[in-house]
Design an enzyme around this catalytic site. Structure first.
Site, mmCIF file in Angstrom:
data_model
loop_
_atom_site.group_PDB
_atom_site.id
_atom_site.type_symbol
_atom_site.label_atom_id
_atom_site.label_comp_id
_atom_site.label_asym_id
_atom_site.label_seq_id
_atom_site.Cartn_x
_atom_site.Cartn_y
_atom_site.Cartn_z
ATOM 1 N N ASP A 279 19.327 -53.648 14.308
ATOM 2 C CA ASP A 279 18.225 -54.605 14.162
ATOM 3 C C ASP A 279 17.635 -54.919 15.543
ATOM 4 O OD1 ASP A 279 16.392 -56.364 13.121
ATOM 5 O OD2 ASP A 279 17.837 -57.608 12.052
HETATM 6 C C1 BGC Z 1 14.721 -58.802 11.356
HETATM 7 C C2 BGC Z 1 14.607 -57.574 10.473
HETATM 8 C C3 BGC Z 1 13.273 -56.935 10.641
HETATM 9 C C4 BGC Z 1 13.046 -56.601 12.099
HETATM 10 C C5 BGC Z 1 11.737 -55.898 12.382
HETATM 11 C C6 BGC Z 1 14.299 -58.518 12.783
HETATM 12 O O1 BGC Z 1 14.180 -59.688 13.496
HETATM 13 O O2 BGC Z 1 16.040 -59.293 11.320
HETATM 14 O O3 BGC Z 1 14.833 -57.938 9.149
HETATM 15 O O4 BGC Z 1 13.189 -55.784 9.855
HETATM 16 O O5 BGC Z 1 13.069 -57.810 12.835
HETATM 17 O O6 BGC Z 1 10.651 -56.696 12.186
#
Ligand code: BGC
Length: 757
Positions: A279
C-alpha cells in the site's frame, strides 16, 4: 466445471486465453527472453507504481518513465496525459507498456452507493451492475487496473473505512468480492473491457484495535481462517490478479514484511500467481513499525516477505540494485517479482495493444453526463441500498400532494452524497435529495427547504474535513437563526424530512471516531423539529453505523441512505414517495452505544449466556447497557409485510448428501415488494465453539400483494466445514440448527444431523 468452461472458451478465443494460462510456453518464452534483455534497473522500474502530483510533476514523471524507472501509474485519469506517458514508456529499450491504475471503489464517473450501501442491497445483480458499470467507465477512460474490491471484514464502526467494505459478514462480503472480480476483471484479461482487480487490504485491516486507523490487529489463526481471511480468498479464487497488502501489523508482524502472510499463506497455500502490491508508502513505514532499521533494510524486509510492487515509494529504485550487488537480495528474487508484473501485462495484451482504450480526443464530461443507461443503473442500485429502519403509523410513503419541509445540512449537498473515494466522479452531476424530491412532488411549491444547522459546530472538525480541499462549507449565520428558519418551514408543512448524518470526509481513510452519535448541532435541529409535532422522517446519510437511539425514538420514520452516489437524490425520492418499496438490509450491526463495540451477530456463545435461568446476575451482560444492538445485522423493513415458513428435505445428511431448504414466502401487504430470505446455520456441538449463527445463504424474491413464492437453498457438507481443534478444515458429524428469517435475530429454527457416513 469451471475448468470445462475455460476449456471451451479456450477453443473459442484460443489466442487470448492461452495468453492467460500459467503454463503457456509462448508466454514463458516471451517473458524469459524479455527478462534476459532487461537491466536490473529496468526490472526494478517494473516494481514501481507511481502517482503523479506534489513534487513529482508530470514532466518529471515523463522523464522517469523514459528512463525505465516506472512500471505503472496511478491516480491520473486524463487520457492525453496517459497517452503521453505510454509514448514515453514505449521509448524504453524493451518497450514495456505501463499499467494505469485508479481507486475505483464504488463507481467511476457515475458514482454508485458506497460499498456498505451496495452490500445493503443483498442483491447479487445490483452488486454486479455497480461493478460492471464501474469497469466499463474506467476502461473507457483508459485505465486497466483498479485497487478494488476492498473486502476487509468490519465489525468496529469507529473505523472510517467501514464505508469502503461490505460489512461484518464473511459470506456476504465474499459474495460481493467475488462478483466485483468477475464483473470487473472478466474471464479474459485481454478483453478491452477487463479492469484488473486488486483485492485489498491483505489482511485484517478491518480488525484494527479500537477502530483506530492504522492500528494493529492481533487475532487467532482460527478466527483469521474461519472469518477474516475468507473474503480475500474468495476474491482470489474468483481470479483477482492482484492483491494489495494492508498497512497494519498482523499478529505483531507488519503485513508488508510478513513472510507467513504473503508467502506461506498467499503463495504457497492459496497458490496465488498474480501481483502483490504494497500500500501507499508502506515500505518506509516498516521503519516505524520497528522491523527495519532504515530505508534500505525496509526494502530487504518487504522483498523477502513477498512484496512484488511498491506504491509511491522511492526506496525500491534507490536500494534494490545495491542490495543485489551486496548479495543481500538475489537477482532471481527480483526476477520473480518482475515476472509477476510482466505476466500480468502480457495477459492483459498490453504488449500488443499498449494504448488500449486510450482516446485523447474523448470528451469525458459529455460522455458520462449523457450516459442515461449508467445513471439508471446507478439509481436502481441506490434505491435498493436504502434501508427502512422505522415507519410508525405508515408515515411513509409520502403522498405526492403533501407539503414537505426538506431540512438539514445534507439535504442539498452535491459533494457529500457521492461519498468518499469518488475522485473521478463529478459532483456537479450529482442529484441531491432536495432536487430529487422537487422532481417527484406534484407541484413545486409543495416543497420548502431550509439548511437548518451546520453539520457540526466544531471548528476542529471542519479543519479536519477541509484539510486538503474545501468541500464542507460552514454557514456563518447564527445557529439559532438557522433553526428558527427550519422550524418556521416545518410548521407550514404536512411532514418534515430531515437529512442528517456525516460529511463524506468523516467516513473515509484516516477518519476514525470514538463518538458515533450525531453532532450536537444536528441533535439540536432534530429536537426543534420534533417539537413542532409534525410527522418527522429522519433520513440518514453516513458511511458507518452510528449510535442513534435518541433519534430512533424521535423519528416517526427513519431511512438509512449511506452515501448513495450520483443518482442518490432521485433514489431517495423514489423511496420516500413509494415509487420504490425499500428492500435494503443492514450489512453491519448498529450498536446501541459505543461501549458495545465490537458487536456482531455471529459471536460465540459463552458458558453463561444472557438470560440463563437461575444464574442471577452472573451471565454475560453489562449492568449499564443492553446486550442487544439498536439494529441487528440483516435488518430492514418494507412498506409491505411478508410471512415465511420453511421445510427441510430431510433431518439427516449423509457425508455426500445434501439438504434442500424450501422457503414459502407470502406478501401479506398491499404493495409489491422485495423480500430477502436469509439462511443461517449453527453447529451445535463441535471440537471448538462455533458461532451462535452464521449466514450461509440469501435470496431475493419480488412479490405482488398477496402473491406467494418459493425460495430454495441447498445445504451441502462442504458448507458445514470449519477449522477444528487441530486446525483442519472439516465438517464434524452431529447436530446443526438451521434458521430462516428476515434478519439475524430470527429464532425460526429447525434441526438436522450430519451423519458420519
Ligand atoms: C489506501 C489504499 C488505496 C491507495 C491508493 C492508500 O492510502 O490505503 O486503499 O488504494 O491509497 O490510492
Amino acid at each position: 466445471m469451471k475448468k470445462l468452461v475455460l476449456f471451451f472458451m479456450a477453443m473459442v478465443f484460443s489466442g487470448a486465453l492461452l495468453a492467460e494460462s500459467p503454463n503457456d510456453p509462448e508466454k514463458k518464452a516471451f517473458i524469459d527472453d524479455l527478462l534476459a534483455k532487461m537491466s536490473l534497473k529496468e526490472k526494478v522500474g517494473q516494481l514501481r507504481l507511481i502517482s503523479v502530483g506534489g513534487d513529482l510533476t508530470l514532466d518529471k514523471a515523463l522523464e522517469q518513465i523514459e528512463a525505465g524507472e516506472i512500471g505503472g501509474i496511478f491516480n491520473t485519469v486524463v487520457e492525453p496525459d496517459l497517452t503521453n506517458m505510454q509514448d514515453r514508456a514505449l521509448k524504453t529499450p524493451n518497450k514495456i507498456p505501463l499499467l494505469f491504475g485508479f481507486d475505483i471503489i464504488h463507481g467511476h464517473r457515475t458514482v454508485f452507493p458506497i460499498n456498505l450501501g451496495i452490500a445493503a442491497t443483498w442483491d447479487r445483480n445490483a452488486i454486479g451492475k455497480a461493478a460492471e458499470v464501474s469497469a466499463d467507465e474506467a476502461t473507457s477512460d483508459g485505465l486497466n487496473i483498479t485497487w478494488a474490491p476492498m473486502v476487509d471484514i468490519t465489525r468496529d464502526p469507529r473505523w472510517g473505512r467501514v464505508s469502503e467494505g461490505f460489512g461484518e459478514d464473511p459470506y456476504l462480503t465474499s459474495e460481493a468480492g467475488r462478483i466485483f472480480v468477475e464483473k470487473m476483471q472478466k474471464q479474459i484479461l485481454s478483453d478491452k473491457k477487463s479492469l484488473v482487480t486488486t483485492v485489498k487490504h491483505f489482511a485484517l485491516y478491518g480488525a484494527v484495535e479500537a477502530g483506530r486507523e492504522y492500528n494493529s490487529a492481533d487475532m487467532s489463526e482460527r478466527k483469521m481462517f474461519q472469518e477474516y481471511l475468507v473474503p480475500y480468498k474468495a476474491a482470489i479464487d474468483a481470479g483477482s490478479k492482484a492483491v494489495m497488502v494492508s498497512l497494519i501489523s498482523v499478529n505483531g508482524i507488519p503485513a508488508t514484511g510478513n513472510h507467513w502472510l504473503l508467502t506461506e499463506v498467499l503463495r504457497n497455500q492459496w497458490h496465488f500467481d498474480g501481483v502483490v502490491i504494497s500500500d501507499h508508502g508502506a515500505i518506509r513505514e516498516l521503519i516505524n513499525h520497528g522491523v527495519a532499521s532504515d530505508a534500505k533494510d525496509a526494502v530487504r524486509v518487504a522483498i523477502k516477505a513477498g512484496i512484488d510492487v511498491s506504491m509511491n515509494d522511492e526506496y525500491f529504485l534507490k536500494f534494490i540494485p545495491e542490495l543485489v550487488n551486496e548479495g543481500v537480495l538475489t537477482e532471481s528474487e527480483i526476477n520473480n517479482a518482475c515476472r509477476h508484473v510482466l505476466e500480468l501485462k502480457y495477459d492483459m495484451g498490453l504488449f500488443k495493444d499498449p494504448y488500449r482504450n486510450l482516446d485523447p480526443k474523448l470528451d469525458i464530461d459529455t460522455m458520462f453526463a449523457d450516459n442515461r443507461l449508467h445513471r439508471e443503473e446507478a439509481r436502481d442500485v441506490a434505491r435498493r441500498s436504502i434501508v427502512l429502519l422505522k415507519n410508525k403509523n405508515k408515515v411513509l410513503p409520502l403522498a405526492k400532494n403533501k407539503k414537505v419541509a426538506v431540512i438539514g445540512p445534507l439535504a442539498d449537498s452535491k459533494r457529500d452524497i457521492l461519498g468518499s473515494w469518488s475522485g473521478a466522479g463529478r459532483s456537479k452531476l450529482a442529484v441531491t435529495p432536495l432536487e430529487g424530491i422537487q422532481k417527484v412532488a406534484q407541484k413545486a411549491d409543495l416543497i420548502s427547504y431550509a439548511f437548518g444547522a451546520n453539520l457540526s459546530e466544531d471548528q476542529q472538525l471542519y479543519k479536519f474535513l477541509n484539510l486538503y480541499e474545501m468541500t464542507t462549507k460552514f454557514d456563518e449565520r447564527p445557529a439559532d437563526k438557522m433553526i428558527a428558519e427550519a422550524v418556521a418551514k416545518a410548521k407550514k408543512a404536512d411532514v418534515v424530512v430531515a437529512f442528517v448524518g456525516e460529511a463524506e470526509g468523516m467516513a473515509h481513510e484516516s477518519s476514525s471516531r470514538t463518538d458515533l452519535s450525531l453532532q450536537a448541532s444536528q441533535k439540536r435541529l432534530i429536537k426543534a423539529l420534533k417539537a413542532t409535532r409534525k410527522p418527522l422522517v429522519i433520513v440518514l446519510m453516513n458511511g458507518r453505523p452510528l449510535t442513534l437511539t435518541e433519534e430512533y425514538q424521535q423519528a416517526d420514520a427513519m431511512l438509512e441512505t449511506w452515501f448513495l452516489g450520483t443518482e442518490g437524490g432521485n433514489a431517495i425520492a423514489d423511496v420516500l414517495y413509494g415509487d420504490y418499496n425499500p428492500s435494503g438490509k443492514l450489512p453491519m450491526t448498529f450498536p446501541d452505544n459505543v461501549g458495545q463495540i465490537p458487536i456482531y451477530y455471529s459471536h460465540l456463545n459463552t458458558g453463561r449466556p444472557h438470560g440463563t435461568e437461575n444464574m442471577g446476575k452472573y451471565t454475560t451482560s453489562y449492568f449499564d447497557s443492553p446486550n442487544e444492538p439498536l439494529f441487528p445485522f440483516g435488518f430492514g423493513l418494507s412498506y409491505t409485510n411478508f410471512t415465511t415458513n420453511y421445510s427441510l428435505s430431510s433431518n439427516k445428511m449423509t457425508k455426500d448428501g445434501e439438504i434442500v431448504v424450501t422457503v414459502n414466502v407470502e406478501n401479506i401487504g398491499d404493495r409489491t415488494g422485495v423480500h430477502t430470505v436469509q439462511l443461517y446455520l449453527q453447529d451445535v456441538t463441535a471440537s471448538v465453539s462455533r458461532p451462535v449463527k452464521e449466514l450461509i445463504g440469501f435470496e431475493n424474491i419480488s412479490l405482488k400483494p398477496l402473491e406467494k413464492g418459493e425460495v430454495k437453498f441447498v445445504i451441502k457438507p462442504e458448507m458445514l466445514k470449519f477449522w477444528n481443534d487441530k486446525m483442519q478444515y472439516v465438517a464434524e458429524p452431529g447436530q446443526f440448527n438451521v434458521f430462516v428469517g428476515s434478519d439475524s435475530t430470527t429464532e425460526d429454527k429447525q434441526t438436522f444431523t450430519l451423519l458420519d457416513k
